[in-house]
Motif scaffolding. Structure first.
Motif, PDB file in Angstrom:
ATOM      1  N   GLU A  92       3.603   6.074  -5.406  1.00  0.00           N
ATOM      2  CA  GLU A  92       3.819   4.675  -5.766  1.00  0.00           C
ATOM      3  C   GLU A  92       2.670   4.111  -6.602  1.00  0.00           C
ATOM      4  O   GLU A  92       1.545   4.580  -6.542  1.00  0.00           O
ATOM      5  CB  GLU A  92       3.966   3.818  -4.500  1.00  0.00           C
ATOM      6  N   ARG A  93       3.003   3.039  -7.335  1.00  0.00           N
ATOM      7  CA  ARG A  93       2.022   2.193  -8.039  1.00  0.00           C
ATOM      8  C   ARG A  93       1.075   2.966  -8.958  1.00  0.00           C
ATOM      9  O   ARG A  93      -0.138   2.731  -8.943  1.00  0.00           O
ATOM     10  CB  ARG A  93       1.245   1.341  -7.027  1.00  0.00           C
ATOM     11  N   TYR A 116       4.314   6.689   5.813  1.00  0.00           N
ATOM     12  CA  TYR A 116       3.130   5.965   5.297  1.00  0.00           C
ATOM     13  C   TYR A 116       1.868   6.162   6.153  1.00  0.00           C
ATOM     14  O   TYR A 116       1.008   5.299   6.199  1.00  0.00           O
ATOM     15  CB  TYR A 116       3.433   4.462   5.132  1.00  0.00           C
ATOM     16  N   ASP A 148      -1.231   0.510  -0.846  1.00  0.00           N
ATOM     17  CA  ASP A 148      -1.060  -0.177  -2.141  1.00  0.00           C
ATOM     18  C   ASP A 148      -2.403  -0.216  -2.867  1.00  0.00           C
ATOM     19  O   ASP A 148      -3.440  -0.505  -2.254  1.00  0.00           O
ATOM     20  CB  ASP A 148      -0.584  -1.617  -1.921  1.00  0.00           C
ATOM     21  N   GLU A 197      -1.704  -6.966  -0.048  1.00  0.00           N
ATOM     22  CA  GLU A 197      -1.391  -5.726  -0.767  1.00  0.00           C
ATOM     23  C   GLU A 197      -0.965  -6.046  -2.194  1.00  0.00           C
ATOM     24  O   GLU A 197      -1.093  -7.176  -2.653  1.00  0.00           O
ATOM     25  CB  GLU A 197      -0.372  -4.867  -0.014  1.00  0.00           C
ATOM     26  N   GLY A 217       6.317  -5.617   3.430  1.00  0.00           N
ATOM     27  CA  GLY A 217       7.167  -4.531   2.922  1.00  0.00           C
ATOM     28  C   GLY A 217       7.825  -4.935   1.614  1.00  0.00           C
ATOM     29  O   GLY A 217       7.209  -5.562   0.760  1.00  0.00           O
ATOM     30  N   TRP A 218       9.102  -4.586   1.460  1.00  0.00           N
ATOM     31  CA  TRP A 218       9.829  -4.873   0.214  1.00  0.00           C
ATOM     32  C   TRP A 218      10.154  -6.360   0.087  1.00  0.00           C
ATOM     33  O   TRP A 218      10.569  -6.813  -0.975  1.00  0.00           O
ATOM     34  CB  TRP A 218      11.141  -4.090   0.149  1.00  0.00           C
ATOM     35  N   GLN A 254       7.078  -9.101  -6.272  1.00  0.00           N
ATOM     36  CA  GLN A 254       5.767  -8.683  -5.751  1.00  0.00           C
ATOM     37  C   GLN A 254       4.920  -8.201  -6.931  1.00  0.00           C
ATOM     38  O   GLN A 254       5.399  -7.437  -7.779  1.00  0.00           O
ATOM     39  CB  GLN A 254       5.958  -7.545  -4.739  1.00  0.00           C
ATOM     40  N   TRP A 275      12.106  -6.114  -5.915  1.00  0.00           N
ATOM     41  CA  TRP A 275      12.596  -4.903  -5.249  1.00  0.00           C
ATOM     42  C   TRP A 275      13.999  -5.082  -4.720  1.00  0.00           C
ATOM     43  O   TRP A 275      14.360  -6.142  -4.198  1.00  0.00           O
ATOM     44  CB  TRP A 275      11.684  -4.541  -4.073  1.00  0.00           C
TER      45      TRP A 275
HETATM   46  C1  GLA Z   1       5.357  -2.814  -0.175  1.00  0.00           C
HETATM   47  C2  GLA Z   1       4.512  -2.094  -1.215  1.00  0.00           C
HETATM   48  C3  GLA Z   1       5.380  -1.158  -2.019  1.00  0.00           C
HETATM   49  C4  GLA Z   1       6.021  -0.165  -1.042  1.00  0.00           C
HETATM   50  C5  GLA Z   1       6.785  -0.913   0.031  1.00  0.00           C
HETATM   51  C6  GLA Z   1       7.316   0.042   1.094  1.00  0.00           C
HETATM   52  O1  GLA Z   1       6.324  -3.594  -0.850  1.00  0.00           O
HETATM   53  O2  GLA Z   1       3.902  -3.028  -2.068  1.00  0.00           O
HETATM   54  O3  GLA Z   1       4.608  -0.487  -3.003  1.00  0.00           O
HETATM   55  O4  GLA Z   1       5.015   0.613  -0.446  1.00  0.00           O
HETATM   56  O5  GLA Z   1       5.959  -1.886   0.688  1.00  0.00           O
HETATM   57  O6  GLA Z   1       7.855  -0.656   2.169  1.00  0.00           O
END
Ligand code: GLA
Length: 306
Positions: A92-93, A116, A148, A197, A217-218, A254, A275
């Motif tokens: 991710e990211r 995770y 993150d 995050e 989360g999302w 986000q 998301w």
């Molecule tokens: C957050 C994080 C994302 C991902 C989701 C998973 O949104 O910013 O990058 O890890 O959680 O639930």
């Protein structure tokens, strides 16, 4: 505040590349190199149910609206369960910076297990911005969890890794070594116990700024911005940079990156993901331009371009 100084794609609408395909670059970041913008992000166009991500995609553009697909520049792997990039893992990211000393493009990303708990940061290197990137491995920065994250390259080339750590309760800012292959061991803890995050860092007139999300989360939540005289702090929080309807939910997005528009000092683009947890490949991009006012404030507003 008028922000009509740059034309971007319509926020929240499907964004298509030059071939008419949906752009797959979630949780992304942008690198400007040689007059071209390179946008890297998670390719979530996966056909196998258990797969999290197909790899890291790259798109390039000269105007931030027309994007050419440069392909999956760091693919996930299917033949080695122990590999960080095994297709069921979390990648991710991804963020890419250019190392002027070594001439290498360095991709740094969140690497995790499906639960995770692995909580690491991975590194990949390339001789060209559009890849291919060679994955070299992952670390727990200074022995700490890393979920993150983002990277920030200062004007003098000094770069920093910013990541949610300690069960996501506290963020760390850690110095990268000059070759961007390891850490110097110097780091600070920020926003202690605040569960932040999705960090995005930018600099303006010698001050450092960071936008983060809460930790839900999302699901979207309220963003926060913070300022510091040094990347290593102290960081002072400044509240929610978003204004207008749905500002308390960051317009149902986000944060992922803040792009500095080099030809317009003081002008930036807030890049965020809307998301769709049940259909991540269809998550949308919300890029909103903003400017510093004369008294050093910012306001991020919903903006449409029709
Ligand atoms: C957050 C994080 C994302 C991902 C989701 C998973 O949104 O910013 O990058 O890890 O959680 O639930």
């Amino acid at each position: 505040m008028s922000t009509g100084f740059i034309h971007l794609l319509e926020p929240g609408e499907p964004w298509l590349d030059s071939k008419g395909e949906m752009i797959q670059a979630h949780g992304g970041g942008v690198l400007l190199h040689g007059g071209r913008y390179y946008w890297f992000g998670e390719n979530r166009d996966v056909s196998r149910k258990e797969a999290k991500v197909l790899g890291v995609s790259c798109y390039s553009s000269t105007d931030l609206t027309h994007w050419q697909d440069e392909g999956v520049v760091l693919p996930t792997v299917y033949d080695n369960q122990d590999h960080d990039l095994y297709f069921t893992q979390v990648v991710e990211r991804p963020k890419v910076i250019y190392n002027h000393r070594s001439g290498e493009f360095v991709m740094i990303m969140h690497i995790d297990s499906p639960d995770y708990k692995y909580a690491r940061v991975g590194f990949a290197f390339s001789q060209a911005p559009d890849g291919p990137y060679q994955y070299v491995g992952s670390i727990r920065p200074n022995g700490a969890e890393s979920r993150d994250m983002t990277v920030f390259q200062d004007d003098d080339g000094k770069s920093y890794l910013i990541y949610s750590s300690e069960g996501n309760a506290t963020m760390h800012v850690a110095e990268l070594s000059d070759d961007y292959r390891s850490l110097t061991g110097v780091y600070c803890r920020i926003f202690e116990g605040q569960y932040r995050e999705a960090p995005a860092v930018f600099k303006y007139e010698s001050k450092y700024y960071m936008i983060t999300s809460g930790c839900t989360g999302w699901k979207s939540n309220e963003a926060q911005w913070a300022v510091a005289d040094s990347m290593l702090g102290p960081w002072r929080t400044l509240g929610n940079p978003c204004v207008g309807p749905d500002a308390e939910k960051t317009f149902y997005t986000q944060s992922t990156f803040v792009l500095a528009l080099e030809e317009r000092p003081g002008s930036f683009v807030f890049m965020a993901d809307r998301w769709k947890p049940d259909n991540l490949r269809d998550s949308r991009y919300i890029w909103l331009p903003f400017k510093f006012t004369e008294d050093g404030q910012i306001e991020i507003r919903w903006e449409t371009y029709e």
